[in-house]
Design a protein around this motif. Structure first.
Motif, PDB file in Angstrom:
ATOM      1  N   LEU A   1      62.713  11.096   4.867  1.00 62.26           N
ATOM      2  CA  LEU A   1      63.876  11.067   3.618  1.00 62.26           C
ATOM      3  C   LEU A   1      65.068  11.997   3.631  1.00 62.26           C
ATOM      4  CD1 LEU A   1      61.139  10.721   0.657  1.00 62.26           C
ATOM      5  CD2 LEU A   1      62.431   8.983   1.967  1.00 62.26           C
ATOM      6  N   ILE A   2      64.760  12.563   4.815  1.00 62.32           N
ATOM      7  CA  ILE A   2      66.078  13.567   5.009  1.00 62.32           C
ATOM      8  C   ILE A   2      67.208  12.920   4.730  1.00 62.32           C
ATOM      9  CG2 ILE A   2      67.393  15.132   6.564  1.00 62.32           C
ATOM     10  CD1 ILE A   2      64.886  16.593   6.797  1.00 62.32           C
TER      11      ILE A   2
ATOM     12  N   ASN B   1      69.902  10.195  -2.448  1.00 65.08           N
ATOM     13  CA  ASN B   1      70.660   9.158  -3.371  1.00 65.08           C
ATOM     14  C   ASN B   1      70.523   7.874  -3.209  1.00 65.08           C
ATOM     15  OD1 ASN B   1      71.342  11.526  -4.961  1.00 65.08           O
ATOM     16  ND2 ASN B   1      72.947  11.894  -3.685  1.00 65.08           N
ATOM     17  N   GLU B   2      69.768   7.457  -1.897  1.00 70.11           N
ATOM     18  CA  GLU B   2      69.616   6.131  -1.628  1.00 70.11           C
ATOM     19  C   GLU B   2      68.534   5.243  -2.257  1.00 70.11           C
ATOM     20  OE1 GLU B   2      68.973   4.797   2.517  1.00 70.11           O
ATOM     21  OE2 GLU B   2      69.955   6.505   3.117  1.00 70.11           O
TER      22      GLU B   2
ATOM     23  N   GLU C   1      62.282   6.938 -10.016  1.00 66.28           N
ATOM     24  CA  GLU C   1      62.735   6.077 -11.012  1.00 66.28           C
ATOM     25  C   GLU C   1      63.862   5.273 -10.703  1.00 66.28           C
ATOM     26  OE1 GLU C   1      62.483   5.213 -14.581  1.00 66.28           O
ATOM     27  OE2 GLU C   1      61.818   7.502 -14.599  1.00 66.28           O
ATOM     28  N   GLY C   2      63.510   3.945 -11.117  1.00 67.87           N
ATOM     29  CA  GLY C   2      64.696   3.111 -10.517  1.00 67.87           C
ATOM     30  C   GLY C   2      64.696   2.641  -9.027  1.00 67.87           C
ATOM     31  N   GLY C   3      63.774   2.930  -8.265  1.00 69.89           N
ATOM     32  CA  GLY C   3      63.844   2.741  -6.800  1.00 69.89           C
ATOM     33  C   GLY C   3      64.256   4.132  -6.144  1.00 69.89           C
ATOM     34  N   ARG C   4      64.586   5.117  -6.819  1.00 67.98           N
ATOM     35  CA  ARG C   4      65.319   6.353  -6.229  1.00 67.98           C
ATOM     36  C   ARG C   4      64.287   7.590  -6.357  1.00 67.98           C
ATOM     37  NH1 ARG C   4      71.003   5.373  -5.452  1.00 67.98           N
ATOM     38  NH2 ARG C   4      71.611   3.560  -6.307  1.00 67.98           N
ATOM     39  N   VAL C   5      64.206   8.236  -5.360  1.00 63.83           N
ATOM     40  CA  VAL C   5      63.459   9.507  -5.387  1.00 63.83           C
ATOM     41  C   VAL C   5      63.936  10.431  -6.395  1.00 63.83           C
ATOM     42  CG1 VAL C   5      62.834  11.726  -4.173  1.00 63.83           C
ATOM     43  CG2 VAL C   5      62.296   9.180  -3.055  1.00 63.83           C
TER      44      VAL C   5
END
Length: 166
Positions: free
Chosen positions: A66-67, A71-72, A110-114
């Protein structure tokens, strides 16, 4: 664990038998891109890998997939993964983490984002981030990082509906 929370032995035996029968004479599929519906037992493992990649120590060591993806959009907008360390009868319920920081329920995805990295004192200092209440003590050594009572919120479609849509 509480006995009243456990399924009855007949139900456990029935489920074990059904799982065994499903494994007899499996079919094969052609190679290619296709939608997949994961069994909840497999889905838990996938969420576990995600949580491991979200830990501050993994980010600080540059050992996470995830580095540079903070914001992806990693998942569909409807994906929400929640942690509730105050859940009654939760197997990992706790009021405070291993370093005395208060534990609070929160959305991890949340909303598909970390939403944030999971930190303890050491990783928060390395990454210049706030403490998140995820320190976990073991039998020896410095505290690691572990979330408490994590689950993916269910969507509106049933498993049968998802499979029928495929």
């Amino acid at each position: 664990r509480h006995r009243s929370d456990l399924p009855d032995p007949a139900g456990i035996g029935r489920e074990a038998g059904e799982r065994a029968v499903r494994k007899v004479a499996p079919g094969s599929l052609p190679s290619g891109r296709m939608p997949v519906v994961f069994d909840p037992r497999v889905g838990g493992g996938i969420v576990g890998h995600l949580l491991g990649a979200m830990t501050g120590p993994a980010i600080a060591r540059k050992a996470s997939f995830l580095i540079d993806r903070e914001n992806e959009q990693l998942f569909d907008n409807g994906i929400r993964i929640v942690e509730d360390p105050l859940r009654p009868r939760g197997l990992r319920s706790r009021n405070y983490d291993g370093e005395g920081i208060a534990s609070v329920p929160r959305a991890l995805v949340e909303g598909g984002r970390v939403t944030r990295w999971l930190t303890n004192v050491a990783s928060a200092a390395q990454l210049d981030l706030p403490l998140t209440g995820h320190a976990s003590r073991g039998s020896g050594g410095a505290p690691g990082v572990a979330p408490a009572n994590v689950y993916m919120e269910p969507g509106t479609a049933s498993v049968a509906d998802l499979i029928a849509d495929i």
